[in-house]
Design a protein around this motif. Structure first.
Motif, PDB file in Angstrom:
ATOM      1  N   THR A  85       0.762  -0.997  -0.208  1.00 10.37           N
ATOM      2  CA  THR A  85      -0.167  -0.067   0.022  1.00 10.37           C
ATOM      3  C   THR A  85       0.811   1.142   0.099  1.00 10.37           C
ATOM      4  O   THR A  85       0.462   2.125  -0.070  1.00 10.37           O
ATOM      5  CB  THR A  85      -0.982   0.043   1.313  1.00 10.37           C
ATOM      6  OG1 THR A  85      -0.050  -0.012   2.427  1.00 10.37           O
ATOM      7  CG2 THR A  85      -2.103  -0.971   1.222  1.00 10.37           C
ATOM      8  N   LEU A  86       2.037   1.145   0.317  1.00  9.62           N
ATOM      9  CA  LEU A  86       3.128   2.344   0.534  1.00  9.62           C
ATOM     10  C   LEU A  86       4.099   2.524  -0.570  1.00  9.62           C
ATOM     11  O   LEU A  86       4.643   3.455  -0.807  1.00  9.62           O
ATOM     12  CB  LEU A  86       3.544   2.289   1.926  1.00  9.62           C
ATOM     13  CG  LEU A  86       2.705   2.454   3.196  1.00  9.62           C
ATOM     14  CD1 LEU A  86       3.798   2.226   4.384  1.00  9.62           C
ATOM     15  CD2 LEU A  86       2.107   3.604   3.250  1.00  9.62           C
TER      16      LEU A  86
ATOM     17  N   LEU B  77      -1.675   3.368   8.934  1.00 12.84           N
ATOM     18  CA  LEU B  77      -0.247   3.297   8.629  1.00 12.84           C
ATOM     19  C   LEU B  77      -0.133   4.222   7.464  1.00 12.84           C
ATOM     20  O   LEU B  77       0.806   5.175   7.227  1.00 12.84           O
ATOM     21  CB  LEU B  77       0.262   2.258   8.147  1.00 12.84           C
ATOM     22  CG  LEU B  77       1.426   1.934   7.281  1.00 12.84           C
ATOM     23  CD1 LEU B  77       2.509   2.280   8.496  1.00 12.84           C
ATOM     24  CD2 LEU B  77       1.774   0.387   6.937  1.00 12.84           C
ATOM     25  N   MET B  78      -1.129   4.003   6.292  1.00 10.74           N
ATOM     26  CA  MET B  78      -1.070   5.299   5.302  1.00 10.74           C
ATOM     27  C   MET B  78      -1.366   6.490   5.725  1.00 10.74           C
ATOM     28  O   MET B  78      -0.836   7.531   5.225  1.00 10.74           O
ATOM     29  CB  MET B  78      -2.221   4.669   4.197  1.00 10.74           C
ATOM     30  CG  MET B  78      -2.072   3.260   3.516  1.00 10.74           C
ATOM     31  SD  MET B  78      -3.131   2.717   2.577  1.00 10.74           S
ATOM     32  CE  MET B  78      -2.952   4.006   1.057  1.00 10.74           C
ATOM     33  N   MET B  79      -2.295   6.745   6.471  1.00  9.57           N
ATOM     34  CA  MET B  79      -2.496   8.379   7.290  1.00  9.57           C
ATOM     35  C   MET B  79      -1.259   8.779   7.818  1.00  9.57           C
ATOM     36  O   MET B  79      -0.638   9.970   7.622  1.00  9.57           O
ATOM     37  CB  MET B  79      -3.611   8.366   7.909  1.00  9.57           C
ATOM     38  CG  MET B  79      -5.138   7.888   7.178  1.00  9.57           C
ATOM     39  SD  MET B  79      -6.466   8.087   8.175  1.00  9.57           S
ATOM     40  CE  MET B  79      -7.739   7.996   7.227  1.00  9.57           C
ATOM     41  N   ALA B  80      -0.653   7.847   8.552  1.00 12.73           N
ATOM     42  CA  ALA B  80       0.455   8.424   9.454  1.00 12.73           C
ATOM     43  C   ALA B  80       1.683   8.722   8.394  1.00 12.73           C
ATOM     44  O   ALA B  80       2.409   9.403   8.780  1.00 12.73           O
ATOM     45  CB  ALA B  80       0.824   7.294  10.449  1.00 12.73           C
ATOM     46  N   SER B  81       1.652   8.020   7.447  1.00 13.33           N
ATOM     47  CA  SER B  81       2.963   8.265   6.412  1.00 13.33           C
ATOM     48  C   SER B  81       2.489   8.963   5.536  1.00 13.33           C
ATOM     49  O   SER B  81       3.287   9.287   4.611  1.00 13.33           O
ATOM     50  CB  SER B  81       3.323   6.785   5.879  1.00 13.33           C
ATOM     51  OG  SER B  81       2.168   6.459   5.034  1.00 13.33           O
ATOM     52  N   LYS B  82       1.401   9.784   5.372  1.00 11.57           N
ATOM     53  CA  LYS B  82       0.703  10.912   4.623  1.00 11.57           C
ATOM     54  C   LYS B  82       0.645  10.363   3.085  1.00 11.57           C
ATOM     55  O   LYS B  82       0.785  11.416   2.284  1.00 11.57           O
ATOM     56  CB  LYS B  82       1.746  12.043   4.775  1.00 11.57           C
ATOM     57  CG  LYS B  82       1.818  12.393   6.119  1.00 11.57           C
ATOM     58  CD  LYS B  82       1.796  13.990   6.306  1.00 11.57           C
ATOM     59  CE  LYS B  82       2.104  14.723   7.506  1.00 11.57           C
ATOM     60  NZ  LYS B  82       1.244  14.240   8.594  1.00 11.57           N
ATOM     61  N   VAL B  83       0.475   9.115   2.925  1.00 12.94           N
ATOM     62  CA  VAL B  83      -0.025   8.515   1.658  1.00 12.94           C
ATOM     63  C   VAL B  83      -1.209   8.908   0.955  1.00 12.94           C
ATOM     64  O   VAL B  83      -1.502   9.171   0.168  1.00 12.94           O
ATOM     65  CB  VAL B  83       0.012   6.839   1.524  1.00 12.94           C
ATOM     66  CG1 VAL B  83      -0.221   6.681   0.328  1.00 12.94           C
ATOM     67  CG2 VAL B  83       1.588   6.542   1.822  1.00 12.94           C
ATOM     68  N   VAL B  84      -2.290   9.094   2.069  1.00 18.51           N
ATOM     69  CA  VAL B  84      -3.391   9.700   1.965  1.00 18.51           C
ATOM     70  C   VAL B  84      -3.774  10.934   2.989  1.00 18.51           C
ATOM     71  O   VAL B  84      -3.163  10.711   4.050  1.00 18.51           O
ATOM     72  CB  VAL B  84      -4.569   8.658   2.015  1.00 18.51           C
ATOM     73  CG1 VAL B  84      -4.499   7.411   1.161  1.00 18.51           C
ATOM     74  CG2 VAL B  84      -4.707   7.844   3.487  1.00 18.51           C
TER      75      VAL B  84
END
Length: 122
Positions: A7-8, A107-114
């Motif tokens: 996803t990342l 995880l996606m929100m924390a890594s600012k992917v979304v």
């Protein structure tokens, strides 16, 4: 773990090292050793070069067969990864699926992917 990684990162960032690779490498080393030992023994008893060529060809074809199986397995893994979706993942325990989805979203929100505040269903 694989779902979170994919996803990342794009699939091209995945390095595939199948367990079969160690078998291919080990069998190649063993085959080379056995081949060299056999050639040394054959030279003591056989003076015919044709026998040596046939022996060399059979050893080479055996190793090529093993490497071909390995290449096919690796291609199958690549194809499965290119068609990967989180929804098609298998969970050992289906009741864990919402937790897995939530963790991937976090995880996606924390890594600012979304962006934060994005609906978890997206």
């Amino acid at each position: 773990e694989m779902a979170s990684f994919l996803t990342l990162h794009p699939v091209s960032d995945v390095t595939i090292l199948p367990v079969f690779q160690a078998v291919v490498f080990s069998s190649g080393l063993c085959l080379c050793y056995i081949y060299n030992l056999s050639v040394a023994v054959l030279r003591m008893f056989v003076d015919n070069r044709f026998v040596m060529y046939v022996f060399s060809l059979s050893a080479t074809m055996s190793y090529a067969y093993v490497v071909r199986i390995w290449a096919r397995d690796k291609e199958t893994i690549n194809m499965r990864l290119s068609n990967f979706t989180v929804k098609n993942c298998l969970c050992f325990n289906e009741s864990d699926r919402p937790v897995v989805y939530h963790n991937i979203t976090a995880l996606m929100m924390a890594s600012k992917v979304v962006p934060n505040g994005t609906d978890e269903e997206v």
